[in-house]
Each structure stands twice: as C-alpha cells, then as structure tokens.
Design a protein around this motif. Sequence first.
Motif, PDB file in Angstrom:
ATOM      1  N   VAL A 112      36.135  49.628  40.508  1.00 46.37           N
ATOM      2  CA  VAL A 112      35.137  48.510  40.631  1.00 46.37           C
ATOM      3  C   VAL A 112      33.759  49.045  41.035  1.00 46.37           C
ATOM      4  O   VAL A 112      32.706  48.647  40.146  1.00 46.37           O
ATOM      5  CB  VAL A 112      35.595  47.883  41.964  1.00 46.37           C
ATOM      6  N   ARG A 113      33.433  50.229  41.823  1.00 40.31           N
ATOM      7  CA  ARG A 113      32.458  50.715  41.898  1.00 40.31           C
ATOM      8  C   ARG A 113      31.593  51.142  40.442  1.00 40.31           C
ATOM      9  O   ARG A 113      30.270  50.866  40.223  1.00 40.31           O
ATOM     10  CB  ARG A 113      32.375  51.863  42.907  1.00 40.31           C
ATOM     11  N   LEU A 126      39.360  50.100  52.795  1.00 42.18           N
ATOM     12  CA  LEU A 126      40.072  51.247  52.180  1.00 42.18           C
ATOM     13  C   LEU A 126      41.039  51.990  53.115  1.00 42.18           C
ATOM     14  O   LEU A 126      42.278  52.155  52.905  1.00 42.18           O
ATOM     15  CB  LEU A 126      38.992  52.460  51.819  1.00 42.18           C
ATOM     16  N   GLY A 162      44.464  44.352  45.026  1.00 44.72           N
ATOM     17  CA  GLY A 162      44.500  44.618  46.570  1.00 44.72           C
ATOM     18  C   GLY A 162      45.797  44.387  47.145  1.00 44.72           C
ATOM     19  O   GLY A 162      45.705  44.465  48.365  1.00 44.72           O
ATOM     20  N   LYS A 183      27.972  54.576  46.090  1.00 41.48           N
ATOM     21  CA  LYS A 183      29.253  54.200  46.873  1.00 41.48           C
ATOM     22  C   LYS A 183      30.394  54.905  46.176  1.00 41.48           C
ATOM     23  O   LYS A 183      31.414  55.255  46.757  1.00 41.48           O
ATOM     24  CB  LYS A 183      29.414  52.868  46.908  1.00 41.48           C
ATOM     25  N   SER A 228      39.434  51.049  43.778  1.00 34.88           N
ATOM     26  CA  SER A 228      38.282  50.948  44.170  1.00 34.88           C
ATOM     27  C   SER A 228      37.066  51.656  43.510  1.00 34.88           C
ATOM     28  O   SER A 228      35.995  51.298  43.314  1.00 34.88           O
ATOM     29  CB  SER A 228      38.362  51.303  45.729  1.00 34.88           C
ATOM     30  N   MET A 281      32.566  57.387  48.312  1.00 34.71           N
ATOM     31  CA  MET A 281      34.260  56.885  48.358  1.00 34.71           C
ATOM     32  C   MET A 281      34.892  58.266  48.160  1.00 34.71           C
ATOM     33  O   MET A 281      36.021  58.614  48.662  1.00 34.71           O
ATOM     34  CB  MET A 281      34.595  56.091  47.291  1.00 34.71           C
ATOM     35  N   THR A 322      40.739  46.271  35.792  1.00 33.22           N
ATOM     36  CA  THR A 322      39.682  46.029  36.936  1.00 33.22           C
ATOM     37  C   THR A 322      38.309  45.558  36.171  1.00 33.22           C
ATOM     38  O   THR A 322      37.770  44.789  36.813  1.00 33.22           O
ATOM     39  CB  THR A 322      39.470  47.585  37.623  1.00 33.22           C
ATOM     40  N   ILE A 350      42.414  54.695  45.897  1.00 33.67           N
ATOM     41  CA  ILE A 350      41.044  54.881  45.613  1.00 33.67           C
ATOM     42  C   ILE A 350      40.826  54.566  44.167  1.00 33.67           C
ATOM     43  O   ILE A 350      39.580  54.152  43.758  1.00 33.67           O
ATOM     44  CB  ILE A 350      40.970  56.453  45.864  1.00 33.67           C
ATOM     45  N   THR A 374      36.618  41.966  36.945  1.00 33.79           N
ATOM     46  CA  THR A 374      35.568  41.850  37.481  1.00 33.79           C
ATOM     47  C   THR A 374      34.616  41.355  36.637  1.00 33.79           C
ATOM     48  O   THR A 374      33.583  40.401  37.144  1.00 33.79           O
ATOM     49  CB  THR A 374      34.946  43.298  37.861  1.00 33.79           C
ATOM     50  N   SER A 427      44.047  49.540  53.414  1.00 34.32           N
ATOM     51  CA  SER A 427      44.998  49.937  52.316  1.00 34.32           C
ATOM     52  C   SER A 427      45.766  51.010  52.131  1.00 34.32           C
ATOM     53  O   SER A 427      46.933  51.194  51.798  1.00 34.32           O
ATOM     54  CB  SER A 427      44.278  49.740  51.119  1.00 34.32           C
ATOM     55  N   SER A 477      45.750  46.374  41.688  1.00 33.91           N
ATOM     56  CA  SER A 477      44.372  46.249  41.191  1.00 33.91           C
ATOM     57  C   SER A 477      43.787  44.904  41.732  1.00 33.91           C
ATOM     58  O   SER A 477      42.816  44.518  41.849  1.00 33.91           O
ATOM     59  CB  SER A 477      44.272  45.929  39.498  1.00 33.91           C
TER      60      SER A 477
END
Length: 513
Positions: free
Chosen positions: A293-294, A3, A155, A302, A290, A306, A69, A287, A73, A6, A153
């Motif tokens: 994804v979480r 993070l 990265g 997480k 990310s 974050m 995302t 963010i 995933t 990025s 998305s």
Amino acid sequence: MALWRSTFIVSAMTMLSRILGLVRDMVLLNVFGAGKDFDTFVVAFRIPNFFRRLFAEGAFSQAFIPVLTEYKTTRLHAEVQILISRVFGCLLMVMSLLTLFAMIAAPVILYIYAPGFHHDPAKFALAADMFRLTIPYLLFMSLTAFASSILNSYGSFSTPAFAPVLLNITMIAAAWWLAPHMAQPIMALGWAVVAAGILQLAIQIPELWQKKLLIPPKIDFKHEGVDRILKLMLPALFGVSVTQINLLLNTIWASFMQDGSVSWLYSAERMTELPLGLIGVAIGTVILPSLSVRQAEQDQAKFRAMLDWAARVIVLVGVPASIALFMLSTPIIQALFQHGAFDLNDTRMTALALQCMSAGVLAFMLIKVFAPGFYAIQDTRTPVRVGLMAVAANAILNVVIIGFFKLIDWHAEHMALAIASSGSALVNAGMLYYYLHKRNIFRFGAHWKKLFMQFAVANTVMIAALYYGLSWYDGSASQWIRVAEVGALCIAGVIAYVAGLLLIGFRPHQLRH
C-alpha cells in the motif's frame, strides 16, 4: 496500532498452531519413534510441502499480493473481481496438472528427493505410497494460499492464520485413533494430511463469499494482471524458497545417513519454527500488504519506517530465542519428545541438531522482513541473486563440514546439515540487508546503536538466569515434570530478559511504528 493488532492476531493464531504442533510432534514421535517409518513420512510430506511453499505460499503470494493491493487501491471493485477470477482459473489449472504429474512420476521424484532410500526397497516403496497419498495436499494448499492472500490483502488475518491448526488436529487424531486400525499405521498420517488440506481451504470460503470475493474461475493467461503476476512470480519461485531448496538438499544428504537422521533434523527444525512462526512469519504476513500500500501511495518515508519497526521487533525476539534454544536444547527435546519409541539417543542427536540450527534463527526471521521489502516494490530479481548465493553457501558448507566429520570419524553427521542451514540463512539475511542498504530502502540508523546496547545487556541477564536455572533441571523425572521444569525455565528467561530491558532503560514506545 493497526500493524500491531494484525501482528497480534496472526501471532496468537500461530501460537495456538505451534502449541498444537508441539503436541502433534510429541504424539507422533511417541507413537512412531524416530526410525524408518517416520523418516518415510517426513520425506513424503516434505515433497508436497516443498512445492506448496515454492509455488503457492512462497512465490505466488509474494507476486500476487502486491498486484492485488495495487488493483484494490487504484481500481474499481469489479476490476479486482476480474483479476481474482483469472488468477483463480490459471492457478487451478496449473496446480491440478502439477499434482497429476507428481502422482504419476512419484518414484522418480522420490528418487531425486531421497536417493538414499533406494538402497532399502521396502522403505522406498512405503515412501512412494505415502507420497502419492499426500500429493493432493499441494493442490488444496495452493488454493488455500490463494484465498489467504486475498483475505490478507483486505486486512483479514485471523481465519488464514487459524487454518494451520486444523493440520495439527487431524494428524493427532489420525495417530491416536486411525493408525491402530490400519495395516501400515504410518499411512494414517497421509490421510490426515489430505483431510487437513481440504479443511484449511473450506474454512476460508465463507469469508470470501461475505466480501464478494468468491469469484468463479476463468482461465486467461493474457489478462494484464495475470501477466504481471507471472513475470514477478518466475524469479520469485527461487528467491522466496531458498529455505525450502536448502531443506531439499539437506534431505538428500540425510537420506544417505543413518536411520533417524531425517527425523532428528525434522524435530530440531520444528523447534526453531516456534519463534520463527510466532514473530517472523506473523510480521512477514502482515507487513507485505502494508508495504505494498505504501508503495502504491509512493510514501517512501512510511515504507522505511515500517521496515525499521519490523526489524526492531524481530531483533528484540530473535536474539533471545536463538540463545535460549541453544542453552535449553537438551531439556526441551527431552521434555517434549523423550517418551515411548523416542529414546535417549534420539534426544541427544536431536539436541545437537537444534544447537546448530539455533544459530540461524535470527537470520531466518530477518529474511521474513527483508525479502518483503523487495517484493512490495515488485523487485523479485534481487532476492533471486541473494538466493543463489545462499544455496551455494549451503552446498559448499555441506560438502566441507560432512568431509571434516568423516575425517575425524564423527558419527553425528546430521549436525553438518544443521550448521550449513544456519550458515546459508546468515548469508541470505546479510546479503538482503546489503542490497536494502545500498539502494537506500532500509538501513540500521543511529537509533540502533542504543537498541543494540540495550538488547545486549538484557540478553546477558537472561543468559545468567538460564545458566543458574539449568542446575535445577532434573532429566530423570517423569515427562510431565520435565515439561513443567522447562516451562518454568522459559518463563524465568523471559522475566529476566524483560527485567534487563527495563533496567537498562528500554521502553515500549521504542517499538512504535
């Protein structure tokens, strides 16, 4: 570390863009001044910019990235490619039709957006011509936002973050080299805007091709992913664009005020965008994928951690940025813009607006963190409710403060619009946090007490350093001497702030996520 890496990439590219943006504004205000012509450009350019952020970078990105995302995933790459193809086709069709409609209805849209211009036929006609020229920027930037969302998305942040640099370069080139050759020099900026839109889209195509994500468009509104994006996007149209709607309302008010009001507000707003872009937008950009994804992994611990990390970084930077902009408002505007057609009165009026806007800088930055907390869990309704409150606060504050200024015969009415913007941002950020706290998504935990104390001491040290340093500033010096002196003041403020943090016991590990 991912993070931070990025965020650093986006922040570095944004820093380059903001520095060039300052150079751009120095050039534009020196060449054109803060008068009628530049007012018309600001209004004409803000309209496609408003719709771009409303439909593309705002609601579209916030709805598209979580769905993309999730596909990336949990599904096959072929299914991701189909989603991208269908979204591409639908977006291209909608934005093309919207652009065409806007070009046809230019006078009507302009009358709604800047009704005060109607009393000056020449100013209104120029603004309408400028608007017709710049509106294709909406289409190109919508596709640019689409490409950026895909790359983010996956990265990849450097190319999308670099794209805005091209807008600044083309506008500087147009002001210096194209404007002197045109019958209406200000129209050169319109051509620069269109060229920049094309260039910002073009530079992202090679990376999409390399990642096998450059898929031919196909219109299919019934596709499951497209349907979900539309359902998320419709309420998000309002929720993520409160700032733009408030700018629209403020521009309407400013169009009735004295010549230069739009330009003064624009110049002040540009200065507040420096910390907002460097940290707020950078972290908000990084963010959301990310957090999505979480959410897809159902890792709530997480997810909260974050958000907490992002809020720590925002408060660390946002509070001193707000204070410094307030204290250094006149030197900053004088050093950067007071030259050529931009005179001492323009400096004074712009500095007043900047002081009022500085109060909302931290809130604007926190919105960039708090709102993604809802979009990542595909909740777009809560930001809409909060957005309605913020817009209502802006409208009420405008009416009340402008009425008060008229009562006391104050001739800097544009300050009222700046105060209302800050007040609206505080309402927006405050209510977003309230709902995050209420739903146990994020809250300032016990460790924040120590952080708040450390930040308070460090900011006090910085205030003392800036107060002392201002006594050495010479506003009568040449422009480049003033720029150097303001730069020295900023460096001194940063050194004092960091020294204050270290002396009170703050350490870098407190910013780990």
